[in-house]
Motif scaffolding. Structure first.
Motif, PDB file in Angstrom:
ATOM      1  N   GLY A 157       0.791  -1.225   0.000  1.00 22.84           N
ATOM      2  CA  GLY A 157       0.000   0.000   0.000  1.00 22.84           C
ATOM      3  C   GLY A 157       0.823   1.276   0.000  1.00 22.84           C
ATOM      4  N   GLN A 158       2.143   1.148   0.092  1.00 24.35           N
ATOM      5  CA  GLN A 158       3.006   2.334   0.078  1.00 24.35           C
ATOM      6  C   GLN A 158       3.286   2.747  -1.364  1.00 24.35           C
ATOM      7  N   ILE A 159       3.368   4.039  -1.595  1.00 29.69           N
ATOM      8  CA  ILE A 159       3.617   4.571  -2.932  1.00 29.69           C
ATOM      9  C   ILE A 159       5.096   4.414  -3.273  1.00 29.69           C
ATOM     10  N   ILE A 160       5.356   3.796  -4.422  1.00 33.03           N
ATOM     11  CA  ILE A 160       6.719   3.566  -4.897  1.00 33.03           C
ATOM     12  C   ILE A 160       7.244   4.788  -5.640  1.00 33.03           C
ATOM     13  N   GLU A 161       6.396   5.336  -6.522  1.00 34.77           N
ATOM     14  CA  GLU A 161       6.834   6.442  -7.384  1.00 34.77           C
ATOM     15  C   GLU A 161       5.637   7.304  -7.764  1.00 34.77           C
ATOM     16  N   VAL A 162       5.865   8.600  -7.857  1.00 32.37           N
ATOM     17  CA  VAL A 162       4.847   9.531  -8.335  1.00 32.37           C
ATOM     18  C   VAL A 162       5.099   9.748  -9.820  1.00 32.37           C
ATOM     19  N   LEU A 163       4.123   9.406 -10.647  1.00 32.17           N
ATOM     20  CA  LEU A 163       4.263   9.562 -12.089  1.00 32.17           C
ATOM     21  C   LEU A 163       3.785  10.937 -12.551  1.00 32.17           C
ATOM     22  N   LYS A 164       2.744  11.451 -11.902  1.00 31.65           N
ATOM     23  CA  LYS A 164       2.212  12.771 -12.240  1.00 31.65           C
ATOM     24  C   LYS A 164       1.758  13.435 -10.949  1.00 31.65           C
ATOM     25  N   GLN A 165       2.277  14.615 -10.680  1.00 36.62           N
ATOM     26  CA  GLN A 165       1.968  15.335  -9.443  1.00 36.62           C
ATOM     27  C   GLN A 165       0.491  15.710  -9.393  1.00 36.62           C
ATOM     28  N   GLY A 166      -0.102  15.567  -8.217  1.00 36.71           N
ATOM     29  CA  GLY A 166      -1.489  15.956  -8.005  1.00 36.71           C
ATOM     30  C   GLY A 166      -1.559  17.270  -7.239  1.00 36.71           C
ATOM     31  N   TYR A 167      -2.725  17.928  -7.288  1.00 36.98           N
ATOM     32  CA  TYR A 167      -2.875  19.238  -6.650  1.00 36.98           C
ATOM     33  C   TYR A 167      -4.229  19.360  -5.958  1.00 36.98           C
ATOM     34  N   THR A 168      -4.250  20.158  -4.898  1.00 36.35           N
ATOM     35  CA  THR A 168      -5.490  20.487  -4.200  1.00 36.35           C
ATOM     36  C   THR A 168      -5.637  22.000  -4.139  1.00 36.35           C
ATOM     37  N   ILE A 169      -6.871  22.440  -3.995  1.00 32.93           N
ATOM     38  CA  ILE A 169      -7.157  23.842  -3.710  1.00 32.93           C
ATOM     39  C   ILE A 169      -8.066  23.808  -2.490  1.00 32.93           C
ATOM     40  N   GLY A 170      -7.532  24.259  -1.376  1.00 31.72           N
ATOM     41  CA  GLY A 170      -8.246  24.098  -0.115  1.00 31.72           C
ATOM     42  C   GLY A 170      -8.328  22.617   0.203  1.00 31.72           C
ATOM     43  N   ASP A 171      -9.526  22.118   0.474  1.00 30.38           N
ATOM     44  CA  ASP A 171      -9.727  20.691   0.755  1.00 30.38           C
ATOM     45  C   ASP A 171     -10.160  19.910  -0.483  1.00 30.38           C
ATOM     46  N   ARG A 172     -10.273  20.577  -1.613  1.00 28.60           N
ATOM     47  CA  ARG A 172     -10.770  19.949  -2.840  1.00 28.60           C
ATOM     48  C   ARG A 172      -9.611  19.487  -3.726  1.00 28.60           C
ATOM     49  N   VAL A 173      -9.692  18.255  -4.221  1.00 24.33           N
ATOM     50  CA  VAL A 173      -8.667  17.718  -5.117  1.00 24.33           C
ATOM     51  C   VAL A 173      -8.944  18.207  -6.533  1.00 24.33           C
ATOM     52  N   ILE A 174      -7.986  18.913  -7.108  1.00 23.93           N
ATOM     53  CA  ILE A 174      -8.104  19.376  -8.489  1.00 23.93           C
ATOM     54  C   ILE A 174      -7.707  18.249  -9.442  1.00 23.93           C
ATOM     55  N   ARG A 175      -6.566  17.621  -9.121  1.00 25.34           N
ATOM     56  CA  ARG A 175      -6.078  16.484  -9.910  1.00 25.34           C
ATOM     57  C   ARG A 175      -5.399  15.516  -8.943  1.00 25.34           C
ATOM     58  N   PRO A 176      -5.835  14.243  -8.923  1.00 24.91           N
ATOM     59  CA  PRO A 176      -5.171  13.281  -8.041  1.00 24.91           C
ATOM     60  C   PRO A 176      -3.769  12.964  -8.563  1.00 24.91           C
ATOM     61  N   ALA A 177      -2.876  12.636  -7.659  1.00 19.12           N
ATOM     62  CA  ALA A 177      -1.523  12.239  -8.042  1.00 19.12           C
ATOM     63  C   ALA A 177      -1.575  10.849  -8.648  1.00 19.12           C
ATOM     64  N   GLN A 178      -0.951  10.657  -9.793  1.00 17.29           N
ATOM     65  CA  GLN A 178      -0.881   9.339 -10.419  1.00 17.29           C
ATOM     66  C   GLN A 178       0.378   8.653  -9.893  1.00 17.29           C
ATOM     67  N   VAL A 179       0.191   7.460  -9.323  1.00 20.35           N
ATOM     68  CA  VAL A 179       1.272   6.812  -8.598  1.00 20.35           C
ATOM     69  C   VAL A 179       1.375   5.317  -8.914  1.00 20.35           C
ATOM     70  N   ARG A 180       2.560   4.754  -8.595  1.00 21.82           N
ATOM     71  CA  ARG A 180       2.775   3.313  -8.594  1.00 21.82           C
ATOM     72  C   ARG A 180       2.744   2.873  -7.136  1.00 21.82           C
ATOM     73  N   VAL A 181       2.016   1.789  -6.852  1.00 26.33           N
ATOM     74  CA  VAL A 181       1.812   1.339  -5.471  1.00 26.33           C
ATOM     75  C   VAL A 181       2.366  -0.074  -5.292  1.00 26.33           C
ATOM     76  N   ALA A 182       2.972  -0.325  -4.116  1.00 26.05           N
ATOM     77  CA  ALA A 182       3.495  -1.649  -3.796  1.00 26.05           C
ATOM     78  C   ALA A 182       2.375  -2.568  -3.332  1.00 26.05           C
ATOM     79  N   LYS A 183       2.469  -3.858  -3.693  1.00 28.99           N
ATOM     80  CA  LYS A 183       1.512  -4.880  -3.217  1.00 28.99           C
ATOM     81  C   LYS A 183       1.943  -5.358  -1.861  1.00 28.99           C
TER      82      LYS A 183
END
Length: 68
Positions: free
Chosen positions: A42-68
């Protein structure tokens, strides 16, 4: 890049911290799920695309690779 970061910060747009974090489906989008003995399940291995928030709202989620 400094100007862009300053403008984003002034508008309240913040990057989502994701590197080595635990996967959170409300903040991250899993692109791949891989076996990796160096990371916990469940830990993130790598961030492929940075995500952003404005206040508490997610504008774009971070695209990531996750460990099994």
């Amino acid at each position: 890049m400094k100007k862009l970061n300053k403008i984003l910060d002034e508008e309240g747009i913040k990057p989502i911290p994701a590197e080595n974090a635990i996967f959170d489906p409300t903040l991250h989008e899993a692109i791949s799920n891989e076996e990796n003995s160096d990371f916990e399940s469940g830990q993130i291995i790598e961030v492929l695309k940075q995500g952003y928030t404005i206040g508490d709202r997610v504008i774009r989620p971070a695209q990531v690779r996750v460990a099994k």
